[in-house]
Scaffold this active site. Structure first.
Site, PDB file in Angstrom:
ATOM      1  N   ASP A 339       0.956  -1.351  -0.035  1.00 58.33           N
ATOM      2  CA  ASP A 339      -0.032   0.120   0.025  1.00 58.33           C
ATOM      3  C   ASP A 339       1.019   1.246  -0.085  1.00 58.33           C
ATOM      4  O   ASP A 339       2.019   1.173   0.174  1.00 58.33           O
ATOM      5  CB  ASP A 339      -0.950   0.030   1.083  1.00 58.33           C
ATOM      6  CG  ASP A 339      -2.093   0.883   1.106  1.00 58.33           C
ATOM      7  OD1 ASP A 339      -2.087   1.578   0.140  1.00 58.33           O
ATOM      8  OD2 ASP A 339      -2.835   0.968   2.086  1.00 58.33           O
ATOM      9  N   THR A 341       0.372   4.115   1.842  1.00 62.62           N
ATOM     10  CA  THR A 341       0.327   4.518   3.039  1.00 62.62           C
ATOM     11  C   THR A 341       0.928   3.786   3.808  1.00 62.62           C
ATOM     12  O   THR A 341       0.639   2.323   4.034  1.00 62.62           O
ATOM     13  CB  THR A 341      -1.068   5.259   3.474  1.00 62.62           C
ATOM     14  OG1 THR A 341      -1.514   6.127   2.676  1.00 62.62           O
ATOM     15  CG2 THR A 341      -0.835   5.583   5.013  1.00 62.62           C
TER      16      THR A 341
END
Length: 844
Positions: A339, A341
């Site tokens: 991902d 983040t």
């Protein structure tokens, strides 16, 4: 442990204000069938009474869940004790104990140690993760008997009136009864980092967190019925990480089991025929000696030790290894899915720049921006500005309108001539200001294309009235913010690129923004390298083609994350998945290797094989390096073990054909295994090894070990037969001097042990050369190890206590004969090494 499975709150900065390329609100994907039932009509101000709480606890309607993070202690013990390896050695160990020859039962210690290592490591990992869960156990405020009290989330009961404030984790599912500026971060469920505004009557779900405002809701679904716990329950089903090394060893043991089934009657029959007149104990001991040699017991132990030491080493680097094979698994990975983040970015936004749009003094603009950010109820965006720009001392705030995702702006009116300052989304604030509006939009678009978040700072002379945007707004500057890229992200991704490991960014955020950030850290993302997952399929079969040619996937639902991982696996890839949210749990579970962040949801940590305790993605190269070291070194020394097994089979068959006693006692093979295989293998397994992973572990081992074992078996046969032809021995045997139990032989009859001694010497020479070959290149420490073990072996033959324990007896002539036969075997081993494809590369 009874604890509700709730993820940690996401950083406030993840819910940035006013980003023009973000969705305002999205439903939780894939949850249409999980509608939360309306809660009973409770008195909003009173909540439940103590009696009502007690009634629900008695009925089991609580938020407590059986959230076991791993297998139970019994499951751990059972998996490590009841194995084919232990069954084979255990049966042979019992036979030796029955004979009373305890010196020949030393191999049984390996059985106990190997099981103990696996049990202890898995149990300690379980305890450590459980302890982490306890330390981070969340609490929540509920209204009971008209008073607000704070309790552990596990103590919430159905129909509780729960009060939400900024920073809280939502512990259950329900419907809001009241809300004031309430916004939730649902990224743990959806992967979308935008905050979602909530109003009375809206649903809230466990696994989300409050980033702004306050609210109250009644808990309609708690415990195992809550949405986050439904995901966690599916994810928590235990599956063992696949290990090619362990699979290969288990396959080898399976084959050897059948070999033993065939060799057992052959060995017993041949030994009964050869030495049956010495008693049943001698038959059992000699038979067991051959059968023990068929089991690569040290290889299984070495594999466990290598994994354990690697796990300990990684723990010092803040990487918790929850399953031993995960160390090897990451070394086999050729695709890493991550991902944005938490991996590429820290998760917080930071103030980057202030770009004036007119002649307004920049210092005055910075003062205005600092005053606007000096708000006790600041959201993530204003906090990022406040961290970079100090608040001026002489600005007096008179009225404030807090940021709201629906209106996309915040404002404050200040005393005197300072007027009202507004900050928000440019596409909202530039309406009605046609002069320069197109230029502003163009600059905003350019900056947004690089992954930045852009807000507009404007002012007006009109004061704020209510929640409406005042008129007469004049754009003054662009406020540029960016997600804080991890300083080690580029270096980590460059490492994976150099190692031939592909990267796939799978995010719930806007694909254009994600692609821009990916480019900032050095990933090559072409014009078609980023896609909006809402425009592609949702099953692994539909995604198999696009997952190969695409680097960045944005707006990905939890179900699509799982499907993308499975599509990669269907295409033959070994896939790793990193994540921190509940929405990542099932994808982590399906991946070959799941990597969780310690600040993430408990559901993800429960299913992950690796947990990054400090949340630093940059640790993964260390894990990969440890895995490669384990694979390379275990493969290097596995040749030693398998060669010994082949040698034992050749010796068993030869003894049966020639009607000879098996050449060795179990203790003889224990010595050979210790000084030429077990001890050196332990040290070789700790050495550096940077060779890249190549599939085909067992095939490569057998390609060298089988011919090497055949050579060693022939060396044993030749040396034994030569010693049997010794005139003195022939004369002694003719007189019946070597009959009867070995324990009753007089010291003068040690001549009877000449053949076994000769076979042991020749075998030691041959196996020491196999060790030299596999230890190449011979660094100083390796040479010291080999010569040290040779010295220990020589002492065994020279020291009376050693000779007596191992029943060694020889003459100078016999010793030289054995050395020559062993040397011939060493030459043959060298030829095999030089002619076996890939062997030089494997030991370089």
């Amino acid at each position: 442990m009874n604890a509700v499975t709730t993820p940690s709150a996401a950083p406030a900065g993840r819910a940035a204000a006013g980003a023009p390329d973000r969705a305002v609100a999205t439903p939780v994907p894939g949850t249409a069938d999980l509608a939360v039932p309306a809660a009973p009509d409770l008195v909003a101000e009173r909540g439940l009474t103590a009696a009502e709480v007690a009634e629900r606890i008695a009925q089991g309607r609580t938020n407590a869940t059986d959230a076991g993070l791993s297998r139970s202690v019994w499951q751990i013990v059972r998996a490590n004790v009841f194995t084919r390896f232990n069954a084979i050695l255990g049966a042979l160990f019992v036979l030796i104990l029955i004979t009373g020859s305890f010196a020949d039962g030393v191999f049984g210690i390996v059985l106990i140690v190997n099981s103990g290592i696996g049990i202890v490591q898995e149990y300690l990992a379980k305890r450590k993760l459980d302890r982490l869960a306890l330390l981070h156990a969340p609490t929540i405020r509920v209204v009971r008997d008209g008073r607000t009290v704070e309790i552990p989330t596990a103590d919430v009961v159905q129909d509780d009136l729960i009060e939400l404030r900024t920073g809280d984790q939502v512990p259950a599912d329900g419907r809001l009864t009241s809300a004031s500026g309430l916004e939730l971060n649902e990224s743990n469920l959806t992967g979308e980092s935008d905050s979602i505004p909530k109003a009375p009557g809206d649903e809230v779900r466990s696994g989300t967190s409050v980033v702004a405002g306050t609210g109250r809701f009644t808990a309609a679904a708690v415990g195992a019925d809550a949405y986050a716990n439904r995901i966690a329950a599916e994810a928590r089903r235990f599956t063992r990480t696949r290990s090619e090394i362990q699979d290969s060893v288990n396959r080898l043991l399976k084959y050897i089991t059948w070999v033993i089934v065939i060799a057992l009657p052959l060995q017993i029959w041949s030994q009964y025929r050869a030495i049956g007149d010495q008693g049943w104990r001698e038959v059992v001991i000699r038979s067991t000696g051959g059968l023990v040699g068929l089991v690569p017991e040290g290889l299984v132990l070495l594999t466990s030790v290598a994994f354990l030491l690697a796990a300990v080493q990684l723990t010092r680097q803040q990487v918790l290894v929850q399953e031993l094979p995960a160390v090897e698994g990451l070394a086999r990975v050729d695709v890493v899915c991550l991902d944005k983040t938490g991996t590429l970015t820290v998760g917080d936004i930071v103030f980057e720049d202030l770009l004036p749009l007119d002649v307004y003094d920049e210092q005055d603009l910075r003062e205005a921006l600092g005053a606007l950010a000096d708000d006790a109820n600041a959201n993530g965006t204003l906090k990022a500005v406040a961290d970079a720009i100090p608040a001026p001392q002489d600005w007096e705030r008179r009225h404030t309108v807090a940021f709201n995702s629906a209106r996309k702006w915040s404002a404050a009116t200040f005393a005197g001539a300072r007027g009202t300052w507004v900050m928000g989304a440019p596409d909202v604030l530039v309406r009605g200001h046609e002069d320069g509006a197109e230029e502003i939009r163009h600059r905003v678009g350019e900056l947004a294309g690089t992954g930045r978040r852009v807000l507009l700072l404007a002012n007006t002379d009109q004061a704020l009235h209510g929640q409406d945007l005042p008129g007469g707004i004049v754009p003054r500057a662009l406020v540029v913010l960016s997600e804080q890229v991890r300083p080690d992200a580029k270096e980590t991704l460059d490492f994976f690129a150099a190692q031939g490991v592909a990267i796939k960014i799978i995010s719930g955020d806007n694909p254009t923004t994600v692609a821009a950030i990916a480019r900032r850290v050095g990933l090559e993302v072409g014009p078609e390298g980023a896609v909006d997952a809402r425009t592609i399929g949702s099953t692994p079969e539909e995604l198999r083609d696009i997952v190969e040619r695409t680097t960045v996937f944005g707006r990905v639902s939890p179900e699509q994350k799982r499907a993308l991982v499975n599509a990669l696996k269907m295409n033959g890839h070994v896939a790793a998945m990193t994540g921190d949210g509940v929405n990542d749990a099932l994808a982590l579970k399906d991946a070959d290797i799941g990597v969780a962040m310690n600040n993430g949801a408990q559901a993800t940590k429960a299913v992950a094989q690796l947990v990054l305790l400090d949340g630093r993605f940059s640790h993964l190269p260390s894990v990969l390096a440890e895995g490669r070291r384990v694979i390379g070194n275990v493969e290097r020394v596995a040749n030693l073990f398998v060669a010994k097994n082949v040698m034992s089979l050749i010796a068993i068959v030869s003894a049966a054909v020639a009607a000879l006693p098996f050449p060795f006692l179990p203790r003889h093979l224990t010595l050979v295994s210790a000084v030429t295989i077990g001890i050196p293998s332990f040290f070789l397994a700790l050495g550096p090894n940077k060779r890249r992973y190549l599939p085909g572990f067992l095939r490569r081992v057998l390609r060298f070990a089988v011919p090497a074992g055949v050579i060693a078996g022939l060396v044993v046969l030749v040396s034994y037969l030569v010693a049997k032809k010794e005139p003195a021995l022939l004369a002694w045997e003719a007189a019946g001097g070597c009959k009867g139990p070995a324990a009753e032989l007089a010291s003068a009859k040690q001549i009877c042990w000449h053949p076994s001694t000769a076979a042991t010497v020749a075998l030691l020479i041959t196996f020491f050369w196999i060790l030299v070959v596999l230890a190449r290149p011979l660094r100083a420490w390796k040479a010291g190890l080999v010569f040290g073990l040779i010295g220990v072996t020589v002492l065994v033959f020279l020291v009376p206590a050693g000779r007596d324990f191992f029943d060694f007896a020889f003459t100078p002539a016999l010793l030289w004969q054995s050395l020559l036969v062993g040397a011939a075997g060493a030459v043959a081993i060298e030829v095999v090494y030089r002619t076996t494809p890939g062997m030089k590369a494997a030991t370089s």
